[in-house]
Enzyme design. Structure first.
Site, PDB file in Angstrom:
ATOM      1  N   GLU A  62      45.447  73.743 -20.283  1.00 30.17           N
ATOM      2  CA  GLU A  62      44.243  74.546 -20.411  1.00 30.17           C
ATOM      3  C   GLU A  62      44.072  75.163 -21.778  1.00 30.17           C
ATOM      4  OE1 GLU A  62      42.439  74.088 -17.982  1.00 30.17           O
ATOM      5  OE2 GLU A  62      43.735  73.678 -16.298  1.00 30.17           O
ATOM      6  N   HIS A 118      39.667  81.220  -7.422  1.00 27.59           N
ATOM      7  CA  HIS A 118      38.758  80.120  -7.746  1.00 27.59           C
ATOM      8  C   HIS A 118      37.302  80.494  -7.585  1.00 27.59           C
ATOM      9  CE1 HIS A 118      42.458  77.794  -7.518  1.00 27.59           C
ATOM     10  NE2 HIS A 118      41.828  76.805  -8.097  1.00 27.59           N
TER      11      HIS A 118
END
Lengths: 400, 326
Positions: free
Chosen positions: B69, B125
């Site tokens: 990431e 999320h």
């Protein structure tokens, strides 16, 4: 009932001249001790696969001892996880479970083998493929399934879901890939700080293994000799990407560089246990962290929204099932050495099926958490606070 | 699937397909454009937005990255929740570079992916990052609602020479909208920084972005039956915000309600309040601005709790009536 069985068991042992003394018999196996009078082999030593070593002079032993009780217990654990995951698959397809659901079937030997080598007072943290570990760390199938269905009887009262289940000394269940690894080292730091001789098992996958935060963590853990067992569960695919397409080096057990490492057959519960025992001794002796790569396989796709066949063949999945299934392998070993009977295994299967079925029933019928608990658990040890709702007139209450 | 607009005036297109077509056309138009992200190539995209592109353009233009990431310059985040790990790069390497280099080094990049709550994906999320990114000078932040927005804004974002954060919404990917023939042309772009009035009204202004524009229109339909006419503004761009459109509307309706999925504190609605207060529209307000937002808690997993953590149409209706003192 238990006393009676122990008496009979001890009597049998005295008659046959084998180990006398208090026996702990796993729940599902208790039924059969009274029934069978043939003598089963109480203990067998098996040859296990040698581990590949990195920066280690010697590795785990090449032979593993398995007692009948242990065998039945490992079988029970793995079979329970298997059936629980398959039930979750079913409930998901019925839309009773929603959101994300990452299943562990195929990898059971990892969770069972690790737990067999550590204590409940040790610590464990993993990523989102966590239902198996939640079970081995002591949460019941009922509470796991009820968490998956989002009900108040779930281990996190329905507020966490699949990826956020917790238990004493089990820190989830983490959704962001790799983020659990630095946290795991932190837990190991706490063990070191408190001098309690405990360790932390920190798991991650082959997908997470290429992240920078993993290497930052390796550096600190090695520098400070943290009692941390880093375990890479290499199931060959990071979501839809095969390891060869993601990693410049797929020798995950060597990626710790200055940290010693082991590559282990993750489909054999005995290999996993022996390797974890070896790693635990290493940590507890103050030698610092160690990396273990468990070579394993997942039957399902990455999650329930991935059929798992666009990036691998059905033949491959079938081959692993028929040649390397962890549960079959253990069962066949025990049968071949007369450690238990086929009927016993069947009894265990029936008992597990019943347990899972009842748990699923509960998980389907239990009510959702009540709305007045919506805002609870924002802070710890705080007086109740006011929380803004969806509009300025909506003032909700949050209790610690 | 490509839609050929010859002859037919309007066609139903999902947001997913609109994004896919926009990327396809821009890849074709300029060979310097490439797409990079997790599972964007051979998997066809985690949410299938990049379906077919790897087959057409190959390895050089459509690149699968390992999960990293931080290091990937990242044109596609699997979800913006993961972008928190990359946020240092988005802010410090992308947003600030042109300024720090006094104009020598532009950063023409688009960061795109689903943002905000989905369904049952729980706390880690489900976060909305509109306010986080919009806080930062040097970034443009865009939040499309329907297929036309998705298509036009993505094309503009790709053609823009500056870093653009493109916030999609997973629940909108499968939703179909009618698209005019004009909006399907290869050079159809929507300017970044311009809001759109989706519905005219005279009693109250509803300002929103992304999925909640739909909720506002639903609320407006219900309120219309009671004689309350709402003007619904689709922000389309969060930064730079089209404050003029909001002000013009407020000066007409005298009442303002903002609607967003993100948390209330320091959010999009909070910024709108501050800007309106600072400008000419302040004197036209007959009541304080009302913000309708997500509940100020991490997102719970259980279905009913999750539903009650986000603005529902009835919350908007309730808030409009309270604002109008009805």
């Amino acid at each position: 009932m238990k006393t009676m069985l122990s008496i009979i068991s001890n009597a049998l042992c005295r008659m046959t001249g084998r180990n006398v003394g208090p026996q702990t018999v796993p729940e599902a196996a208790r039924v059969v001790v009274a029934r069978s009078f043939t003598d089963f082999t109480p203990q067998v030593t098996f040859d296990i696969k040698k581990c590949d070593l990195h920066r280690l002079e010697e590795g785990p032993p090449l032979r593993a001892e398995l007692t009948r009780e242990q065998g039945l217990q490992y079988y029970h654990t793995m079979q329970t996880v298997r059936r629980m995951e398959l039930k979750a698959d079913q409930l998901y397809k019925q839309k009773i479970i929603r959101g994300f659901c990452h299943l562990y079937d195929g990898q059971e030997a990892c969770a069972a083998g690790i737990e067999a080598a550590i204590n409940l007072s040790d610590h464990l943290i993993t990523a989102y493929r966590a239902h198996g570990f939640t079970y081995t760390r002591g949460v019941s199938v009922k509470e796991i399934l009820a968490e998956l269905t989002g009900r108040k009887g779930g281990v996190a009262k329905g507020k966490g879901g699949s990826m956020h289940m917790y238990a004493p000394h089990f820190y989830g269940g983490n959704g962001i890939v790799g983020a659990q690894v630095p946290v795991g080292a932190g837990i190991a730091l706490a063990c070191s700080y408190q001098g309690n001789n405990q360790l932390c098992v920190t798991l991650y996958g082959d997908g997470a293994a290429n992240q920078g935060q993993i290497f930052e963590t390796f550096n600190m853990a090695a520098l400070w000799k943290l009692p941390c067992i880093f375990i890479c569960e290499n199931n060959k695919y990071g979501m839809g990407t095969a390891v060869e397409r993601a990693a410049a080096s797929t020798d995950y057990y060597k990626r710790g560089d200055f940290i010693p490492g082991l590559r282990v057959d993750g489909m054999d519960v005995l290999c996993v246990r022996e390797a974890t025992r070896f790693a635990a001794e290493h940590c507890r002796a103050g030698k610092g962290p160690i990396v273990m790569e468990l070579q394993t396989y997942r039957y399902h796709g990455h999650s329930m929204s991935d059929p798992g066949v666009s990036y691998r063949t059905r033949e491959e999945i079938q081959e692993v099932r028929s040649k390397s299934d962890p549960i079959s392998m253990l069962k066949e070993r025990m049968l071949a050495n007369n450690m238990a009977s086929a009927e016993e295994f069947k009894e265990i299967d029936i008992a597990i099926r019943k347990e899972v079925e009842e748990a699923a029933q509960f998980a389907t019928l239990d009510p959702e958490p009540p709305l007045d608990e919506l805002c609870d658990h924002i802070f710890h040890n705080e007086p109740p606070l006011e929380v803004r709702g969806t509009n300025p007139w909506s003032k909700l209450k949050s209790v610690s | 699937r490509r839609f050929h607009g010859s002859g037919s005036a309007a066609v139903q297109v999902t947001v997913r397909d609109a994004l896919n077509q926009a990327m396809d056309e821009e890849l074709e138009r300029d060979e310097r454009v490439f797409l990079m992200g997790e599972e964007v190539a051979q998997y066809d995209g985690a949410y299938k937005v990049s379906r077919g592109l790897w087959k057409k353009y190959g390895d050089k233009r459509i690149i699968d990255t390992p999960i990293s990431e931080v290091t990937k310059p990242g044109v596609c985040f699997m979800t913006f929740n993961f972008s928190m790990q990359a946020i240092d790069q988005v802010i410090n390497s992308a947003a600030k570079t042109y300024y720090m280099s006094a104009g020598q080094q532009p950063v023409p990049i688009v960061f795109r992916g689903p943002n905000g709550a989905s369904a049952g994906v729980a706390a880690q999320h489900s976060q909305c990052f509109a306010a986080w990114y919009a806080h930062c000078p040097g970034l443009k932040v865009v939040s499309p609602w329907n297929s036309e927005d998705a298509r036009g804004l993505l094309k503009s974002a790709i053609r823009d020479d500056n870093p653009v954060v493109f916030l999609e919404n997973e629940l909108m990917y499968g939703v179909s909208f009618e698209m005019t023939e004009e909006s399907q042309s290869k050079d159809f772009t929507i300017p970044i920084g311009e809001a759109k009035v989706e519905r005219q009204g005279s009693h109250v202004t509803l300002v929103s972005h992304s999925r909640y524009v739909g909720h506002c229109l639903d609320a407006a339909a219900v309120l219309a039956k009671e004689g309350i006419e709402c003007e619904v503004i689709n922000l389309r761009t969060i930064r730079p915000m089209d404050v003029e459109s909001i002000e013009a509307s407020v000066m007409k309706t005298n009442h303002l309600v903002t609607v967003e999925g993100g948390w209330p504190q320091f959010g999009v609605g909070a910024e709108i309040c501050a800007r309106v207060m600072e400008g000419p529209a302040f004197n036209y307000l007959d009541a304080p601005v009302t913000r309708v937002t997500g509940v100020d808690i991490p997102m719970p997993y259980a279905k009913t709790l999750e539903e009650h953590s986000l603005p529902q149409v009835k919350d908007i209706i309730f808030s409009v009536k309270k604002t109008l003192n009805i």
